[in-house]
Design a protein around this motif. Structure first.
Motif, PDB file in Angstrom:
ATOM      1  N   VAL A  74      23.378  10.139  26.262  1.00  0.00           N
ATOM      2  CA  VAL A  74      22.342  11.161  26.472  1.00  0.00           C
ATOM      3  C   VAL A  74      20.979  10.580  26.109  1.00  0.00           C
ATOM      4  O   VAL A  74      20.811  10.014  25.033  1.00  0.00           O
ATOM      5  CB  VAL A  74      22.630  12.392  25.588  1.00  0.00           C
ATOM      6  CG1 VAL A  74      21.499  13.401  25.667  1.00  0.00           C
ATOM      7  CG2 VAL A  74      23.947  13.039  25.998  1.00  0.00           C
ATOM      8  N   SER A  75      20.019  10.717  27.011  1.00  0.00           N
ATOM      9  CA  SER A  75      18.706  10.154  26.708  1.00  0.00           C
ATOM     10  C   SER A  75      17.716  11.219  26.243  1.00  0.00           C
ATOM     11  O   SER A  75      16.708  10.891  25.636  1.00  0.00           O
ATOM     12  CB  SER A  75      18.152   9.407  27.916  1.00  0.00           C
ATOM     13  OG  SER A  75      18.012  10.278  28.995  1.00  0.00           O
ATOM     14  N   GLU A  76      18.000  12.468  26.534  1.00  0.00           N
ATOM     15  CA  GLU A  76      17.047  13.503  26.151  1.00  0.00           C
ATOM     16  C   GLU A  76      17.731  14.858  26.132  1.00  0.00           C
ATOM     17  O   GLU A  76      18.574  15.137  26.983  1.00  0.00           O
ATOM     18  CB  GLU A  76      15.907  13.515  27.176  1.00  0.00           C
ATOM     19  CG  GLU A  76      14.718  14.324  26.775  1.00  0.00           C
ATOM     20  CD  GLU A  76      13.630  14.284  27.854  1.00  0.00           C
ATOM     21  OE1 GLU A  76      13.769  13.552  28.847  1.00  0.00           O
ATOM     22  OE2 GLU A  76      12.650  15.012  27.688  1.00  0.00           O
ATOM     23  N   VAL A  77      17.366  15.668  25.174  1.00  0.00           N
ATOM     24  CA  VAL A  77      17.903  17.028  25.105  1.00  0.00           C
ATOM     25  C   VAL A  77      16.740  17.985  24.911  1.00  0.00           C
ATOM     26  O   VAL A  77      15.840  17.725  24.115  1.00  0.00           O
ATOM     27  CB  VAL A  77      18.891  17.190  23.922  1.00  0.00           C
ATOM     28  CG1 VAL A  77      19.406  18.617  23.840  1.00  0.00           C
ATOM     29  CG2 VAL A  77      20.060  16.236  24.043  1.00  0.00           C
ATOM     30  N   GLY A  78      16.760  19.070  25.647  1.00  0.00           N
ATOM     31  CA  GLY A  78      15.736  20.102  25.474  1.00  0.00           C
ATOM     32  C   GLY A  78      16.393  21.462  25.565  1.00  0.00           C
ATOM     33  O   GLY A  78      17.390  21.632  26.267  1.00  0.00           O
ATOM     34  N   VAL A  79      15.831  22.409  24.849  1.00  0.00           N
ATOM     35  CA  VAL A  79      16.402  23.749  24.885  1.00  0.00           C
ATOM     36  C   VAL A  79      15.290  24.720  25.283  1.00  0.00           C
ATOM     37  O   VAL A  79      14.123  24.495  24.962  1.00  0.00           O
ATOM     38  CB  VAL A  79      17.045  24.101  23.525  1.00  0.00           C
ATOM     39  CG1 VAL A  79      16.008  24.227  22.428  1.00  0.00           C
ATOM     40  CG2 VAL A  79      17.865  25.367  23.607  1.00  0.00           C
ATOM     41  N   ALA A  80      15.667  25.758  26.009  1.00  0.00           N
ATOM     42  CA  ALA A  80      14.643  26.682  26.490  1.00  0.00           C
ATOM     43  C   ALA A  80      15.167  28.097  26.588  1.00  0.00           C
ATOM     44  O   ALA A  80      16.343  28.321  26.850  1.00  0.00           O
ATOM     45  CB  ALA A  80      14.149  26.222  27.861  1.00  0.00           C
ATOM     46  N   THR A  81      14.255  29.017  26.385  1.00  0.00           N
ATOM     47  CA  THR A  81      14.542  30.428  26.626  1.00  0.00           C
ATOM     48  C   THR A  81      13.623  30.880  27.750  1.00  0.00           C
ATOM     49  O   THR A  81      12.619  30.220  28.031  1.00  0.00           O
ATOM     50  CB  THR A  81      14.277  31.249  25.357  1.00  0.00           C
ATOM     51  OG1 THR A  81      13.038  30.839  24.807  1.00  0.00           O
ATOM     52  CG2 THR A  81      15.370  31.056  24.339  1.00  0.00           C
ATOM     53  N   PRO A  82      13.932  31.986  28.383  1.00  0.00           N
ATOM     54  CA  PRO A  82      13.084  32.425  29.501  1.00  0.00           C
ATOM     55  C   PRO A  82      11.661  32.702  29.040  1.00  0.00           C
ATOM     56  O   PRO A  82      11.447  33.205  27.941  1.00  0.00           O
ATOM     57  CB  PRO A  82      13.748  33.724  29.973  1.00  0.00           C
ATOM     58  CG  PRO A  82      15.096  33.721  29.405  1.00  0.00           C
ATOM     59  CD  PRO A  82      15.062  32.889  28.170  1.00  0.00           C
ATOM     60  N   ARG A  83      10.725  32.367  29.879  1.00  0.00           N
ATOM     61  CA  ARG A  83       9.313  32.550  29.549  1.00  0.00           C
ATOM     62  C   ARG A  83       8.712  33.520  30.559  1.00  0.00           C
ATOM     63  O   ARG A  83       8.890  33.379  31.756  1.00  0.00           O
ATOM     64  CB  ARG A  83       8.627  31.200  29.650  1.00  0.00           C
ATOM     65  CG  ARG A  83       7.245  31.177  29.098  1.00  0.00           C
ATOM     66  CD  ARG A  83       6.700  29.785  29.183  1.00  0.00           C
ATOM     67  NE  ARG A  83       6.621  29.332  30.566  1.00  0.00           N
ATOM     68  CZ  ARG A  83       5.896  28.281  30.930  1.00  0.00           C
ATOM     69  NH1 ARG A  83       5.259  27.579  30.059  1.00  0.00           N
ATOM     70  NH2 ARG A  83       5.845  27.925  32.190  1.00  0.00           N
TER      71      ARG A  83
END
Lengths: 270, 211
Positions: free
Chosen positions: A122-131
């Motif tokens: 894995v080179s990158e991890v991001g987490v997101a919630t609706p905006r």
């Protein structure tokens, strides 16, 4: 008067450009990216203004925190917060598939019955919630302390099987059908999602992270369409976790991912 | 008059700009904002979690085991976490064969998939003999024999066969040029030398993981 009109038009145009992100993009190119960080991006590859970067979370404990990230909470009593995970752990050695993300080790593993079938770097991890207009929703507290089940793949694999009917008895010998290679049979999108029943979508991309973590250009139209759809229908996922792999690894995972694969995050001691 | 037209045009322009900006802002502010996740757990929670996570993954107790990627037609022989053989194989084609009678009516169906999951080697055979199932006759447009002796074929399965149950086997092939493609009816085909290695290294009871 003329000067006034010019100012009004100028301000209007500037506002329009700013809203479309043109201004931001122009501004970015003139600045150096902060060390160890890459700009947080939304699906359309546009900068998520005001957010700190997606550093390589594989490096271990977070170094950069978003100003919109959920506030740190005091540890609760015991672990797991979600007792269903404890039950699931007891069965993890059974005949079931799951994806195990180990952010500290920087790897994503496909596991069957407790045995690692395949490891992806894995080179990158991001987490997101609706905006939406206003601040982003907070991350559910226990999202990385539970097992996510009921997965569906988006886009799904080509569904139709090739149907063959044997020649009639005594008919001349027909040519043997040579099946396509896996690469020919299952086209792989730049980005795919594994959607779980309770609102998490893992978004896996093999796209090469450009400067500031932009998504590949091929994803831009998809991202814009999705924004329009979100305005109409609301956010499709409660939570998104983006995992960036090497392109060939992402393609292999997409092609060989068994249906009904669960997902769990591995925590390592800090 | 001219002044009114100018004011009207300015109002229209301003409305257009306001609506445009609001629309673009709405589009821009939809979507997802990504940030770096914080996976940290502290204190007792972390300690308990790490203890339980020891059960997440572990190699099987068996000394040797087989892992097959049925999509990419790859077979690995592993000892613990070490891969001792990586071979190109052929798994099921995924085709569906439909039987039709003389009136073109639909009859039986077969789906040629290699089954995912955990299996084990149940039996090992040298110089295996293939007893052709009905689907092989139907696929080739041959009449299904009444005499079971007419189903026997020698040499088709190569030098060895390792039975996984339900008719599925790891065996050899006459068509090594097709290795790497999913061409089988559900069995796993291997090249001659790889098959010999797997046969000699894997005792009965060896786990076979197929994904």
């Amino acid at each position: 008067m003329n000067a006034m009109r010019g100012k009004i038009v100028g301000i209007g145009l500037a506002a329009l450009l700013a809203a479309t992100g043109v201004g931001e993009a122009r501004g970015e190119t003139g600045k150096a990216a902060p060390a160890k960080t890459a700009a947080g991006k939304d699906t359309a590859g546009k900068p998520a203004a005001g957010k700190t970067a997606l550093a390589k979370s594989t490096a271990g404990k977070s170094t950069a925190k978003s100003e919109t990230a959920a506030p740190a909470k005091a540890p609760a009593s015991g672990w797991p917060a979600n007792p269903a995970l404890k039950d699931w752990l007891a069965k993890a050695g059974a005949d079931s598939f799951f994806l195990l993300l180990d952010p500290k080790a920087g790897k994503l593993e496909l596991v069957l019955g407790g045995v690692v079938m395949r490891t992806f770097e894995v080179s990158e991890v991001g987490v997101a919630t609706p905006r939406r207009l206003g601040p982003s929703a907070h991350l559910p507290e226990d999202w990385h302390e539970r097992v996510w089940t009921g997965a569906t793949l988006d886009p799904p694999h080509p569904g139709a099987r090739t149907e063959i009917v044997g020649p009639e008895i005594g008919a001349a010998e027909t040519e043997v059908l040579v099946p396509p290679t896996p690469e020919e049979a299952i086209p792989v999108p730049d980005l795919f999602r594994l959607r779980f029943a309770e609102g998490l979508a893992i978004e896996i991309t093999g796209g090469v992270a450009e400067q500031k973590g932009e998504l590949p250009p091929a994803e831009l139209p998809r991202g814009f369409k999705e924004k329009i759809r979100m305005l109409r229908e609301g956010p499709p996922d409660r939570l998104r976790l983006r995992i960036r792999l090497k392109p060939e690894a992402a393609a292999e995972l997409y092609r060989s991912l068994p249906p009904g694969t669960d997902f769990v995050v591995a925590h390592s001691a800090e | 008059m001219k002044r009114r037209i100018l004011i009207g045009a300015a109002v229209l322009l301003a409305t257009f700009i306001v609506v445009g900006v609001a629309g673009m802002l709405m589009i821009d502010r939809s979507g997802y904002s990504y940030r770096e996740p914080d996976f940290a757990l502290e204190g007792a929670r972390a300690a308990e979690r790490v203890k339980l996570e020891a059960n997440f993954t572990k190699p099987p107790k068996a000394k040797v085991y087989i892992v097959i990627d049925r999509t990419h037609n790859r077979l690995e022989l592993r000892k613990g976490t070490k891969t001792t053989l990586s071979a190109v194989c052929s798994a099921g084609s995924g085709y569906r064969l439909i039987e039709r009678d003389s009136n073109k009516r639909k009859g039986r169906e077969w789906v040629f998939d290699t089954p995912r999951g955990i299996h084990k080697i149940r039996n090992k055979v040298t110089d295996p003999v293939w007893k052709r199932p009905d689907w092989d006759f139907i696929e080739k447009g041959e009449p299904i024999p009444r005499n079971s002796g007419d189903r026997i074929e020698y040499g088709m399965l190569g030098d060895y066969a390792l039975h996984l149950g339900d008719g599925y086997m790891i065996h050899g092939t006459l068509y090594e040029r097709l290795l790497g493609r999913g061409v089988t009816h559900g069995c796993i085909r291997l090249g001659k030398s790889d098959l010999a290695t797997v046969f000699s290294e894997c005792p009965i009871g060896t786990p076979v993981y197929i994904y």
